[in-house]
Design an enzyme around this catalytic site. Sequence first.
Site, mmCIF file in Angstrom:
data_model
loop_
_atom_site.group_PDB
_atom_site.id
_atom_site.type_symbol
_atom_site.label_atom_id
_atom_site.label_comp_id
_atom_site.label_asym_id
_atom_site.label_seq_id
_atom_site.Cartn_x
_atom_site.Cartn_y
_atom_site.Cartn_z
ATOM 1 C CG HIS A 1 -0.184 -0.129 2.509
ATOM 2 N ND1 HIS A 1 0.177 0.966 3.252
ATOM 3 C CD2 HIS A 1 0.317 -1.208 3.156
ATOM 4 C CE1 HIS A 1 0.846 0.570 4.321
ATOM 5 N NE2 HIS A 1 0.955 -0.751 4.282
ATOM 6 N N GLY A 2 0.394 2.403 0.126
ATOM 7 C CA GLY A 2 1.210 3.610 0.003
ATOM 8 C C GLY A 2 2.427 3.648 0.894
#
Length: 159
Positions: free
Chosen positions: A17-18
């Site tokens: 994810h980010g």
Amino acid sequence: MSQSSILLTRIDNRLIHGQVGVTWVNHLGANLVVVANDKVSEDEVQQNLMDMVLPDTIQSRYFSLQKTADIIHKASPRQKIFLVVKDVHDALTLKEGGVPIDHLNIGNMHYEEGKSQISSTVSVNEKDIESFKRLGELKVKLDLRRVPNEKGQNILDLI
């Protein structure tokens, strides 16, 4: 493969994810993210969604736990690997399977029924605690921290 090809192993139940795909990858200087997870290794849709988070310069691989243990030693010295697993049990399986994990970052383990929250992002149950203790016995440094610039804590001090 030299042990230095694995820059860091991280437990994050969100996998890529980010925070993983940008913050950690940049901090480590990784050029390859290896996700070791039996379910995700067979789920192309989830793989494609995770790949969208990664910069174009970063490669990804999605392997089962067994395949990771079988091939991680064949990695090229040019591959700077950030190894990501979903939970502590996957990390322990890899370590006991011969994957050279000496440092384990515990980033995110969601709360669910039967778990106790020990930090803002990590919740554990008795089975998790047993696995962390076993990793400690195997001389793995256990570092709880969400992001690189945060001060880490030894998870064994919290459980």
